[in-house]
Design a protein around this motif. Sequence first.
Motif, short mmCIF file in Angstrom:
data_model
loop_
_atom_site.label_atom_id
_atom_site.label_comp_id
_atom_site.label_asym_id
_atom_site.label_seq_id
_atom_site.Cartn_x
_atom_site.Cartn_y
_atom_site.Cartn_z
N LEU A 215 15.54 -22.80 -14.34
CA LEU A 215 16.52 -23.85 -14.09
C LEU A 215 17.10 -23.89 -12.05
O LEU A 215 17.88 -25.41 -12.45
CB LEU A 215 17.83 -21.85 -14.06
CG LEU A 215 19.26 -22.57 -14.32
CD1 LEU A 215 19.17 -23.67 -14.73
CD2 LEU A 215 19.89 -21.70 -14.21
N ILE A 216 16.22 -23.67 -11.51
CA ILE A 216 15.92 -24.00 -10.57
C ILE A 216 15.66 -25.28 -10.34
O ILE A 216 16.41 -25.94 -9.54
CB ILE A 216 15.42 -23.52 -9.08
CG1 ILE A 216 16.62 -21.76 -9.10
CG2 ILE A 216 15.74 -23.90 -7.77
CD1 ILE A 216 16.15 -20.66 -7.63
N SER A 217 15.05 -25.66 -10.76
CA SER A 217 13.95 -26.61 -10.60
C SER A 217 15.22 -28.09 -11.46
O SER A 217 15.08 -28.86 -11.34
CB SER A 217 12.55 -26.89 -11.18
OG SER A 217 11.62 -26.19 -10.98
N ALA A 218 15.51 -27.67 -12.81
CA ALA A 218 16.36 -28.37 -13.34
C ALA A 218 17.81 -28.93 -12.25
O ALA A 218 17.82 -29.92 -12.92
CB ALA A 218 16.65 -27.59 -14.87
N LEU A 219 18.04 -28.24 -12.21
CA LEU A 219 19.45 -28.20 -11.47
C LEU A 219 19.17 -28.75 -9.73
O LEU A 219 20.39 -29.70 -9.31
CB LEU A 219 20.08 -26.64 -10.28
CG LEU A 219 20.72 -26.11 -11.74
CD1 LEU A 219 21.49 -25.16 -10.74
CD2 LEU A 219 21.67 -26.62 -12.43
N THR A 220 17.82 -28.86 -8.98
CA THR A 220 17.31 -29.33 -8.20
C THR A 220 17.18 -30.88 -8.87
O THR A 220 17.43 -32.64 -8.00
CB THR A 220 16.61 -29.32 -7.07
OG1 THR A 220 15.18 -29.21 -8.10
CG2 THR A 220 16.98 -27.51 -7.07
N GLN A 221 16.77 -31.41 -10.12
CA GLN A 221 16.93 -32.27 -10.95
C GLN A 221 18.11 -33.92 -10.83
O GLN A 221 18.10 -34.15 -12.12
CB GLN A 221 15.47 -32.70 -11.54
CG GLN A 221 14.08 -31.90 -10.86
CD GLN A 221 13.79 -32.50 -9.89
OE1 GLN A 221 13.98 -33.77 -10.21
NE2 GLN A 221 13.56 -31.65 -8.46
N VAL A 222 19.11 -32.32 -11.40
CA VAL A 222 20.02 -33.39 -11.67
C VAL A 222 20.60 -34.55 -11.48
O VAL A 222 20.63 -34.53 -9.70
CB VAL A 222 21.42 -32.14 -11.48
CG1 VAL A 222 22.82 -33.28 -11.50
CG2 VAL A 222 21.20 -30.87 -13.10
N HIS A 223 20.31 -35.43 -12.03
CA HIS A 223 20.61 -36.69 -11.52
C HIS A 223 21.98 -37.59 -12.20
O HIS A 223 21.93 -39.01 -12.70
CB HIS A 223 19.63 -37.28 -11.28
CG HIS A 223 18.70 -37.00 -10.14
ND1 HIS A 223 19.02 -37.40 -8.96
CD2 HIS A 223 17.25 -36.86 -10.14
CE1 HIS A 223 17.82 -36.91 -8.17
NE2 HIS A 223 17.18 -36.21 -9.43
N GLU A 224 23.09 -36.91 -12.25
CA GLU A 224 24.03 -37.20 -13.52
C GLU A 224 25.28 -38.47 -12.16
O GLU A 224 24.38 -38.60 -10.93
CB GLU A 224 24.93 -36.38 -14.19
CG GLU A 224 23.66 -35.80 -14.88
CD GLU A 224 25.15 -34.67 -15.96
OE1 GLU A 224 24.77 -33.42 -16.40
OE2 GLU A 224 26.04 -35.12 -15.68
N ASP A 225 25.80 -38.97 -12.91
CA ASP A 225 26.76 -39.75 -12.33
C ASP A 225 27.59 -39.41 -10.54
O ASP A 225 27.72 -38.40 -10.30
CB ASP A 225 27.85 -40.53 -13.16
CG ASP A 225 28.65 -39.65 -12.74
OD1 ASP A 225 29.84 -39.64 -11.72
OD2 ASP A 225 29.37 -39.06 -14.47
N ASP A 226 27.07 -39.72 -10.01
CA ASP A 226 28.16 -39.43 -8.25
C ASP A 226 29.39 -38.04 -8.32
O ASP A 226 29.35 -37.23 -7.57
CB ASP A 226 28.33 -40.43 -6.98
CG ASP A 226 26.87 -40.88 -6.77
OD1 ASP A 226 27.13 -42.00 -6.16
OD2 ASP A 226 25.98 -40.30 -7.11
N ASP A 227 30.43 -38.60 -9.52
CA ASP A 227 31.24 -37.11 -9.60
C ASP A 227 30.69 -35.46 -10.13
O ASP A 227 31.86 -35.12 -10.63
CB ASP A 227 32.27 -38.00 -9.80
CG ASP A 227 32.70 -39.89 -9.33
OD1 ASP A 227 32.57 -39.47 -8.31
OD2 ASP A 227 32.79 -40.80 -10.32
#
Length: 412
Positions: A215-227
């Motif tokens: 999960l930590i890896s996934a959260l650090t890789q979140v690249h949704e739009d800036d909002d």
Amino acid sequence: MSGTEVEGDMMSSDEPVPYPFPRPSALDVPAELRDLRDRPVIPVVLPSGDRAMLVTRYEDVRSVLTNLKVSRNLNRPDAARMTSNNKMFQDERMDPDPPEHTRVRRLVMKAFTATMVENLRPKVQELVDELVTKMQKGPCPADVSEAVAFPLSIRVICDLLGVPAEDQDRFRGWTDRFLSTGKYSGPEIGAAMAEISAYMGQLIETRRARPGDDLISALTQVHEDDDTRLSEYELHWWCRLLLLVGYETTASQIGYMVAKVLAHPDQLARLRADLSLVPSAVEEVLRWKLLNGSLSMLRYVTEDIEVGGVTVPKGTSIIPAVESANWDENVFSCPHEFDIGRAFNYHLTFSVGPHFCIGASLARLEMQIVLETLLRRFHGLRLAVPADELGRSEGTLIGGLLRIPVEWSACA
């Protein structure tokens, strides 16, 4: 409320009672719950010494938990504090209310969907089998809390988050301080929080550089739009919170579940005869809400609201008492009876609305697997001491059992 007078129609002449309520024994609910719903709200005084209003009825509790005029943001000068030395879930840089909370929660929830959690079943079963086998080969009686509940819960949440196995034992002490309502001093709590913040910062950077399937890896890789993406501070805050509270509550619930079932031989016999009752048995244990009260549900009223025909004014600190709602006679038939086959068990232990417990599905999965596995693997499993001799941890938000000694037929 914190030093604020209650309006006349809220029974201001009533002397506030200490909350959480004392329990007659570790496995019983407080005596106050038996007639608490005669009044929709009652004044209480918290471990901090501050005052609040306790909501007592099922429908009112549901209403308060979903009311946008009731805020979880306690960073206000007139808001009640859970404790005098520990802010726990308070952080002036985090907004715990919609829509900001909803945005962040939506990102974190991706790891806790029902499908994702169900995919963990084989791994959780493997861990439980490993722990139970070790327990069978060890001394008897055994403490099921130390043998199964805590090691399982911490390994599951640490594996999910990506915490190395060699670091997992460190979190128990940190969590104990984070959830303290009087057990530790302010400096002790602050020191523990500084240590885990430093650790989590280092772990996030490690996972960012070398991401894994966690999960930590996934959260650090979140690249949704800036909002919508997590800010750096939000990332640190959520990772720390999920780790601190992601195992203590589940571990304590598992321990209470085992003790509660074993303390009721008639229900235990029912369950042994029909293991398909395991899911409903878990829900009944959850309905009893044997953990310490609803102090963590503390809220702040931002505009006047009506609760059971009573006006609760703006600026009031309020607690939706889930344990009282779970015993509401208008919702649950014979609520004082422990019934593992109870139908339509719509308890509120995991809350409801925008702050419904993120880890509810995972907690249910762990509890079900542990209960079924223990009953399959141990013939004659029973408490090794009378139920009324079990002790609770004092001065903590959770109030788990200190020890749960059990024995079984193969014991010498």
